[in-house]
Design an enzyme around this catalytic site. Structure first.
Site, PDB file in Angstrom:
ATOM      1  N   ASP A  22       0.806  -1.226   0.000  1.00 23.85           N
ATOM      2  CA  ASP A  22       0.000   0.000   0.000  1.00 23.85           C
ATOM      3  C   ASP A  22       0.839   1.277   0.000  1.00 23.85           C
ATOM      4  O   ASP A  22       0.471   2.266   0.643  1.00 23.85           O
ATOM      5  CB  ASP A  22      -0.968   0.024   1.197  1.00 23.85           C
ATOM      6  N   HIS A  50      -4.578  -1.909  -6.374  1.00 24.89           N
ATOM      7  CA  HIS A  50      -3.744  -0.814  -6.875  1.00 24.89           C
ATOM      8  C   HIS A  50      -4.639   0.301  -7.408  1.00 24.89           C
ATOM      9  O   HIS A  50      -5.391   0.107  -8.342  1.00 24.89           O
ATOM     10  CB  HIS A  50      -2.795  -1.325  -7.972  1.00 24.89           C
TER      11      HIS A  50
HETATM   12  P1  IMP Z   1      -3.276 -12.683   2.182  1.00 25.06           P
HETATM   13  O1  IMP Z   1      -2.284 -12.198   1.178  1.00 25.06           O
HETATM   14  O2  IMP Z   1      -4.686 -12.370   1.818  1.00 25.06           O
HETATM   15  O3  IMP Z   1      -3.061 -14.129   2.527  1.00 25.06           O
HETATM   16  O4  IMP Z   1      -3.008 -11.876   3.550  1.00 25.06           O
HETATM   17  C1  IMP Z   1      -1.842 -12.085   4.334  1.00 25.06           C
HETATM   18  C2  IMP Z   1      -1.381 -10.781   4.970  1.00 25.06           C
HETATM   19  O5  IMP Z   1      -0.910  -9.885   3.955  1.00 25.06           O
HETATM   20  C3  IMP Z   1      -2.482 -10.019   5.698  1.00 25.06           C
HETATM   21  O6  IMP Z   1      -1.909  -9.363   6.814  1.00 25.06           O
HETATM   22  C4  IMP Z   1      -2.943  -9.000   4.673  1.00 25.06           C
HETATM   23  O7  IMP Z   1      -3.517  -7.875   5.270  1.00 25.06           O
HETATM   24  C5  IMP Z   1      -1.631  -8.665   3.990  1.00 25.06           C
HETATM   25  N1  IMP Z   1      -1.832  -8.222   2.601  1.00 25.06           N
HETATM   26  C6  IMP Z   1      -2.132  -8.980   1.531  1.00 25.06           C
HETATM   27  N2  IMP Z   1      -2.223  -8.237   0.427  1.00 25.06           N
HETATM   28  C7  IMP Z   1      -1.961  -6.980   0.791  1.00 25.06           C
HETATM   29  C8  IMP Z   1      -1.878  -5.743   0.073  1.00 25.06           C
HETATM   30  O8  IMP Z   1      -2.050  -5.658  -1.141  1.00 25.06           O
HETATM   31  N3  IMP Z   1      -1.560  -4.656   0.822  1.00 25.06           N
HETATM   32  C9  IMP Z   1      -1.321  -4.716   2.152  1.00 25.06           C
HETATM   33  N4  IMP Z   1      -1.399  -5.831   2.859  1.00 25.06           N
HETATM   34  C10 IMP Z   1      -1.706  -6.965   2.186  1.00 25.06           C
END
Ligand code: IMP
Length: 495
Positions: A22, A50
């Site tokens: 982010d 994005h």
């Molecule tokens: P997952 O990728 O959905 O398995 O989430 C695993 C961890 O990564 C969690 O803490 C999410 O909040 C974080 N996360 C996944 N994708 C993003 C993103 O695009 N931006 C920020 N955090 C992310």
């Protein structure tokens, strides 16, 4: 020299987030894509969000690279082999783009990418989506279970997905590994479940078939023909399954190494790495340690509560807002009350003020992002693992009207008074207390085209000190969503 000229010197460049995601990579990739012929996503899936502004429209992309807005000019967009793809959400994203008038004719999805199946989503939501009780707080999109099946060699690749019989056979096997979703089923029942799942994929298989391609071969062919490739990183280094704050990570590798392998390139092929750092604050979504978090455990708990979102915070903290045509909340990011919160004596409230000023709510989930000061130790660690040629700072305008801002340059731990070492292990980070350098705040940064001179002195000093600390040139600062809101620094202009 502009930022695009600088990064465009690379034949293969990668934009890599040096924090927890982010950081505004979308805007940068879209900007830089003018110097590249091909833009590729290498890792992750629709957990990413994005946000870009194109021709005055705000567009949020999840799986498709930001270059898609230039598809009609012949720019190629690729979803690489390292990605995971959710068929139904992909169809929705394509439809939304086409309805908004964008073409998608030059978009390709790797036949080797893995497909997110309904049982991945079900397991993810049941086990990982909550960040309460020290949960990971995943985005609930099935990312973790999908990558787990990939590694366990029972994943469904796009090429399997498109072949009805292969899909059926794969799914019939896979569902038996999901007793938490389907119960303890025998072979016959597993086949019935698989049949049902496959039936529901007709439409998405048809759409995905139009985009599926051998992208590894394509990327190499483009390079042989002298074309330039930009890799759009997703998430951030501190969420990397290898190098991040494991187990509070995503299941892919958002590092420069993951960027290369995720599009089918050797690591040495990447000849320009642009690191992206939100500054002087950073955010984290979901569970896991962040020593600089404003308001500490209170903030963590607040952000873990699924009922808290932007509207709730506006109401709770007394900021006026209106509703836009799509029901979205609209408010002044520099509303007096928001500035007041930024300057509150209470750190939790400072965090709320920065969150509101920066619209720090998940683009995918709407969750409030946890806010803290930029942790220079973490950035230096991320830079060590990605060797960026240059760094861009983003969202710096958000801190306008704060009386002061801080940057963490050391930790106090239970055994040491001040150390400058970063260990991504939660055990270490949970007990590390940041030691800050404090800088004088600044007012609104209004760019009149005079570049660096328009930046406040305290900010220039902080930028120089961060650059020295990380041993990487900081070449630009982004101070707004629009493309022209980027200040190129001497390090960029001088090259
Ligand atoms: P997952 O990728 O959905 O398995 O989430 C695993 C961890 O990564 C969690 O803490 C999410 O909040 C974080 N996360 C996944 N994708 C993003 C993103 O695009 N931006 C920020 N955090 C992310």
């Amino acid at each position: 020299m502009t930022l695009a000229d600088l990064v465009g010197q690379g034949k293969v460049a990668a934009v890599i987030d040096l924090q927890f995601g982010d950081t505004g990579k979308g805007k940068l990739t879209e900007m830089l894509s003018e110097r590249f012929d091909v833009v590729a996503r290498a890792t992750g899936g629709n957990n990413a969000g994005h946000t870009i502004v194109h021709n005055g429209n705000e567009i949020v992309l999840h799986s498709v690279p930001c270059s898609i807005v230039h598809d009609s000019e012949g720019k190629v967009s690729i979803i690489g082999n390292g990605c995971v793809i959710s068929p139904d959400d992909f169809v929705d994203e394509i439809n939304a783009l086409r309805n908004a008038g964008y073409s998608t004719d030059n978009l390709f999805v790797s036949t080797k990418a893995n497909v997110i199946m309904p049982y991945h989503i079900a397991r993810d939501r049941a086990h990982n989506a909550s960040q309460k009780n020290k949960g990971i707080g995943s985005t609930g999109r099935g990312i973790g279970p999908c990558y787990a099946d990939k590694v366990a060699r029972r994943g469904v690749r796009v090429e399997d997905f498109l072949d009805r019989d292969a899909l059926y056979a794969r799914v019939a096997k896979a569902v038996r590994f999901y007793p938490d979703v389907y119960g303890d089923v025998g072979e016959r029942k597993a086949r019935e479940i698989a049949f049902d799942i496959v039936e529901k994929t007709e439409r998405s298989r048809e759409v995905l078939a139009r985009y599926a391609a051998e992208t590894i071969e394509k990327v190499h062919e483009f390079l042989r023909r002298g074309k330039k490739v930009l890799i759009e990183g997703a998430q951030g280094l501190l969420l990397d399954v290898e190098f991040g704050t494991y187990p509070y990570v995503t299941s892919s590798s958002p590092s420069v190494n993951g960027a290369a392998s995720g599009v089918g390139l050797p690591a040495r092929a990447i000849d320009f790495v642009l690191g992206v750092v939100k500054f002087p604050y950073q955010t984290r979504v979901g569970g896991g340690p962040m020593p600089t978090e404003l308001g500490g455990a209170r903030s963590r708990e607040w952000c873990a509560n699924p009922e808290n979102n932007c509207e709730r915070e506006l109401r709770e903290f007394g900021v006026e807002f209106e509703r836009g045509p799509r029901g979205q909340v609209i408010y002044d990011r520099f509303h007096e009350r928001i500035n007041e919160l930024k300057n509150s004596e209470d750190e939790f409230e400072q965090g709320v003020g920065i969150r509101l000023a920066g619209s720090e709510y998940g683009a995918t989930t709407g969750r409030p992002r946890r806010v803290g000061w930029t942790d220079a130790l973490a950035v230096r660690y991320a830079a060590m693992l990605n060797s960026p040629d240059a760094i861009v700072l983003t969202k710096t305008d958000v801190l306008a009207f704060a009386r002061e801002f801080r940057v963490g340059y050391a930790y106090a731990t239970p055994t040491e008074r001040a150390i400058q070492r970063f260990d991504p292990s939660p055990r270490f980070l949970e007990s590390a207390r940041p030691i800050y350098k404090t800088y004088e705040g600044f007012e609104r940064i209004d760019l009149l085209g005079n570049g660096e001179q328009e930046l406040p002195d305290s900010l220039k000093l902080a930028v120089k000190e961060l650059s020295d600390f990380v041993r990487t040139p900081i070449v630009a600062i982004s101070v707004g969503k629009e493309r022209d809101k980027v200040v190129c620094l001497r390090e960029c202009r001088g090259k």
